[in-house]
Design an enzyme around this catalytic site. Structure first.
Site, PDB file in Angstrom:
ATOM      1  N   ARG A  72     -18.712  28.019 -60.738  1.00 23.48           N
ATOM      2  CA  ARG A  72     -18.239  28.165 -62.116  1.00 23.48           C
ATOM      3  C   ARG A  72     -18.059  26.784 -62.738  1.00 23.48           C
ATOM      4  O   ARG A  72     -17.604  25.868 -62.078  1.00 23.48           O
ATOM      5  CB  ARG A  72     -16.887  28.893 -62.121  1.00 23.48           C
ATOM      6  CG  ARG A  72     -17.017  30.399 -62.055  1.00 23.48           C
ATOM      7  CD  ARG A  72     -15.705  31.084 -61.831  1.00 23.48           C
ATOM      8  NE  ARG A  72     -14.597  30.615 -62.649  1.00 23.48           N
ATOM      9  CZ  ARG A  72     -13.385  31.167 -62.633  1.00 23.48           C
ATOM     10  NH1 ARG A  72     -13.144  32.213 -61.865  1.00 23.48           N
ATOM     11  NH2 ARG A  72     -12.415  30.697 -63.384  1.00 23.48           N
ATOM     12  N   ARG A  80      -6.838  22.848 -65.563  1.00 23.18           N
ATOM     13  CA  ARG A  80      -6.372  24.239 -65.418  1.00 23.18           C
ATOM     14  C   ARG A  80      -5.009  24.291 -64.725  1.00 23.18           C
ATOM     15  O   ARG A  80      -4.152  25.095 -65.083  1.00 23.18           O
ATOM     16  CB  ARG A  80      -7.401  25.069 -64.638  1.00 23.18           C
ATOM     17  CG  ARG A  80      -8.662  25.341 -65.450  1.00 23.18           C
ATOM     18  CD  ARG A  80      -9.804  25.777 -64.558  1.00 23.18           C
ATOM     19  NE  ARG A  80      -9.612  27.090 -63.976  1.00 23.18           N
ATOM     20  CZ  ARG A  80     -10.239  27.515 -62.871  1.00 23.18           C
ATOM     21  NH1 ARG A  80     -11.068  26.714 -62.233  1.00 23.18           N
ATOM     22  NH2 ARG A  80     -10.023  28.729 -62.423  1.00 23.18           N
TER      23      ARG A  80
END
Ligand code: AMP
Length: 221
Positions: free
Chosen positions: A165, A176
């Site tokens: 990803r 994140r």
């Protein structure tokens, strides 16, 4: 827990804590849908929808997609007939406004919300995410070192192609994790104050974590 009772679970935890894997197992055990907002958004991107295009820019930077957008997506999903007996939410809520939005959903008073938070040290999260490979077709996850596929680049479950990803790149992983600390971690206090939270050690094998979740939910392993 009887398979016929209503079970509404929220899996909390930072990226890489194993929410997706455990949500899959819980969804099979209780025969309720596994609702992953990340998977839903990636499917929208795959379809090239307006929502997908809007969400992609945020996702590529490791940021949260705006709350109002997410609330619309989740409300619509929870209203579907397959959620009548419950659901396992994975990746939602991710902020206090989203948790308030979930509180406001009318479940006709059936079944309590249980919130399970997976705890994993930050260094372990980075190791897990940086080596993660995901199947384009079925979403199954592998790890280049800890759980390699039998054949390089090929999903053992469905034969689909494995990919990394974009947001599992190391620079985005740190973004994140920062977003998790700032936006999502306050939900622990939010749900603890309501007596809904159970914290679970998320380290160790999939089977070990699954057994801890089962004990927390008082089901046999
Ligand atoms: P995940 O697959 O859960 O790690 O989600 C991947 C990305 O999708 C996140 O980094 C966010 O950009 C976006 N996303 C998923 N769920 C949410 C949510 N509940 N609120 C905001 N953004 C989300």
């Amino acid at each position: 827990m009887e398979p016929t009772s209503v079970i509404r679970l929220v899996l909390l935890g930072p990226p890489g804590a194993g929410k997706g894997t455990q949500a899959d197992l819980l969804s099979a055990r209780f025969r309720v849908p596994h609702i992953s907002t990340g998977d839903m958004l990636r499917a929208e991107i795959g379809r090239g929808s307006e929502l997908g295009c809007e969400a992609k820019a945020f996702m590529d930077r490791g940021e949260l997609v705006p709350d109002q957008l997410m609330l619309g997506v989740v409300r619509e999903r929870l209203a579907k007939a397959d959620c009548e007996r419950g659901f396992v939410l994975d990746g939602f809520p991710r902020s206090v406004p989203q948790a308030n939005g979930l509180d406001a959903v009318d479940f006709a008073g059936v079944g309590a919300l249980r919130v399970l938070s997976l705890l994993v040290p930050a260094a372990e999260l980075v190791r897990r995410l940086a080596g993660r490979r995901t199947c384009r077709a079925c979403g199954a996850m592998f790890h280049v070192a800890f759980e390699p596929p039998t054949k390089d680049g090929v999903c053992d479950r469905c034969g689909g192609a494995l990919y990394q990803r974009d947001d599992d790149r190391e620079d985005i992983i740190h973004a994140r994790l920062d977003v998790y600390r700032k936006e999502t971690e306050p939900l622990l206090a939010f749900y603890r104050a309501r007596g809904l939270l159970t914290e679970i050690d998320g380290t160790g094998s999939t089977a070990e974590v699954s057994a801890r979740l089962a004990s927390a939910l008082e089901v046999s392993h």
